[in-house]
Design a protein around this motif. Structure first.
Motif, PDB file in Angstrom:
ATOM      1  N   VAL A  49      59.620  11.632  -2.894  1.00  0.00           N
ATOM      2  CA  VAL A  49      58.363  12.315  -2.585  1.00  0.00           C
ATOM      3  C   VAL A  49      58.503  13.097  -1.295  1.00  0.00           C
ATOM      4  O   VAL A  49      59.409  12.877  -0.497  1.00  0.00           O
ATOM      5  CB  VAL A  49      57.208  11.304  -2.458  1.00  0.00           C
TER       6      VAL A  49
ATOM      7  N   ASP B 206      52.220  12.755   1.200  1.00  0.00           N
ATOM      8  CA  ASP B 206      52.189  11.530   0.414  1.00  0.00           C
ATOM      9  C   ASP B 206      53.229  10.524   0.862  1.00  0.00           C
ATOM     10  O   ASP B 206      53.261   9.400   0.368  1.00  0.00           O
ATOM     11  CB  ASP B 206      52.413  11.856  -1.066  1.00  0.00           C
TER      12      ASP B 206
ATOM     13  N   GLU C 222      52.021   7.181   2.507  1.00  0.00           N
ATOM     14  CA  GLU C 222      51.341   6.395   1.478  1.00  0.00           C
ATOM     15  C   GLU C 222      52.350   5.773   0.515  1.00  0.00           C
ATOM     16  O   GLU C 222      52.195   4.634   0.082  1.00  0.00           O
ATOM     17  CB  GLU C 222      50.370   7.291   0.721  1.00  0.00           C
ATOM     18  N   ALA C 223      53.410   6.517   0.210  1.00  0.00           N
ATOM     19  CA  ALA C 223      54.423   6.013  -0.714  1.00  0.00           C
ATOM     20  C   ALA C 223      55.242   4.892  -0.097  1.00  0.00           C
ATOM     21  O   ALA C 223      55.635   3.936  -0.780  1.00  0.00           O
ATOM     22  CB  ALA C 223      55.341   7.150  -1.150  1.00  0.00           C
TER      23      ALA C 223
ATOM     24  N   VAL D  49      55.933   2.467  -7.369  1.00  0.00           N
ATOM     25  CA  VAL D  49      56.458   2.885  -6.074  1.00  0.00           C
ATOM     26  C   VAL D  49      57.967   3.077  -6.145  1.00  0.00           C
ATOM     27  O   VAL D  49      58.511   4.060  -5.619  1.00  0.00           O
ATOM     28  CB  VAL D  49      56.099   1.860  -4.975  1.00  0.00           C
TER      29      VAL D  49
ATOM     30  N   ASP E 220      58.589   6.373  -7.994  1.00  0.00           N
ATOM     31  CA  ASP E 220      58.103   7.538  -7.260  1.00  0.00           C
ATOM     32  C   ASP E 220      58.827   7.724  -5.933  1.00  0.00           C
ATOM     33  O   ASP E 220      59.061   8.857  -5.502  1.00  0.00           O
ATOM     34  CB  ASP E 220      56.597   7.405  -6.994  1.00  0.00           C
ATOM     35  N   LEU E 221      59.181   6.616  -5.291  1.00  0.00           N
ATOM     36  CA  LEU E 221      59.776   6.697  -3.963  1.00  0.00           C
ATOM     37  C   LEU E 221      61.242   7.083  -4.009  1.00  0.00           C
ATOM     38  O   LEU E 221      61.681   7.986  -3.288  1.00  0.00           O
ATOM     39  CB  LEU E 221      59.617   5.357  -3.231  1.00  0.00           C
TER      40      LEU E 221
END
Length: 337
Positions: free
Chosen positions: A49, A53, A56-57, A306, A309-310
């Motif tokens: 990401v 964001d 938050e991630a 996570v 996405d991370l």
């Protein structure tokens, strides 16, 4: 912070005994201090990401580790994978989540310990794929269709790389002898020299097949795995290389990619990255950290999201297969000069 309690034995009245006890206590105390947990640790990573964001991630992972370890865990974003190694060497980070090449460098340069390997779609390694738009030349028999299960897409394969009608496995090496059919002047799309699947492993495989990659072929530079596939689909190159299976990334631009681009060879397997820790961390901290991280993806639905996405992963495993990382170091050595 954790500390140990030293049990002190009864003192003797002999001066020699007093001196000996004092020396022993001093050494034990120093050992305890060396194994004391730090108040905080920092890990360095290159996230998937970007921008606003990011914090938050990172927060769910750092909170999970902080709660599990009982110390503060902070995340630092690296500009690239090499920067994770630099951060570990400078003690700006004690844990790195990084690629295979950087793991190798961290181990070799800073005596880092490899504790976890990345898992993507159930695998800790992947093959580089040789693609072609000329199966008559590179395939020993008619290509077959097999399903790339991760995307539920049927794609074409030959030379025994996959079985007809089955789920594709992506296990190499396979069909590697077909690289010998790349003759002089063939246009071959290659990615940046830092790409394991788009350049490094394919170049080594072609050299092993007797091809001088500097003079025997016409290199067509491309950027990214998607463009490597499109170069073959569009006829800009006869052969290209990318990760397994990069064809799934271009179905929008090339809906007929399954028919136009055939996978005819797999290189030896390329290791995923993983997690390494600095040698300065206490062994019991490393053990608990490793266990927590290995269990993270299964700890909650949020954690699973996570992870993907991370850092684009489905999990971590303690099966580190260090020999694969060492082999990658040998591959890197081919391009060090």
């Amino acid at each position: 912070m954790r500390s140990s309690v030293l049990a002190v034995g009864a003192l003797t009245v002999a001066a020699l005994g007093l001196a000996g006890c004092s020396a022993t206590d001093s050494a034990a105390s120093s050992a305890d201090e060396a194994q004391a947990w730090p108040d905080s640790i920092t890990f360095s990573l290159v996230p998937s990401v970007e921008g606003e964001d990011l914090a938050e991630a990172l927060d769910p992972l750092t909170t999970y580790l902080s709660d599990g370890l009982g110390i503060e865990v902070e995340g630092v974003v690296a500009s690239d994978y090499a920067a994770t190694v630099e951060a570990l060497g400078a003690d700006q980070a004690q844990v790195v989540i990084t690629d295979a090449g950087s793991l190798y460098n961290a181990i070799e340069q800073y005596d880092a310990e490899l504790v976890l390997r990345d898992v993507r779609f159930g695998a800790t390694s992947y093959a580089a794929v040789a693609y072609t738009n000329n199966p008559d030349k590179y395939c020993d028999a008619e290509p077959v269709m097999a399903t790339y299960a991760a995307s539920d897409i049927e794609l074409s394969y030959c030379n025994g790389t996959e079985a007809a009608g089955a789920d594709a496995m992506g296990a190499g090496p396979a069909g590697i002898d077909a690289l010998e059919k790349i003759d002089e002047g063939t246009r071959v799309a290659l990615q940046a020299a830092t790409s394991p699947a788009g350049y490094q492993y394919p170049v080594v495989a072609m050299r092993d097949a007797g091809i001088d990659t500097d003079t025997d072929i016409e290199q067509v530079p491309v950027e990214g795995n998607n463009n490597a596939v499109l170069a073959v689909a569009n006829g800009d190159a006869e052969v290209s290389f990318g990760y397994w299976d990069a064809r799934t990334t271009v179905t929008a631009e090339a809906p007929d990619v399954a028919e136009k681009v055939t996978a005819f060879a797999y290189t030896e397997m390329i290791p995923n990255g993983g997690v390494a820790v600095a040698p300065s961390l206490p062994a019991d901290l490393v053990e608990q950290l490793t266990e927590l991280m290995a269990e993270y993806a299964d700890s909650s639905e949020e954690a699973e999201a996570v992870m993907f996405d991370l850092v684009g992963l489905s999990g971590w495993t303690t099966e580190t297969a260090e020999d694969e990382i060492a082999r990658y170091g040998e591959i890197l050595g081919e391009f060090s000069n």
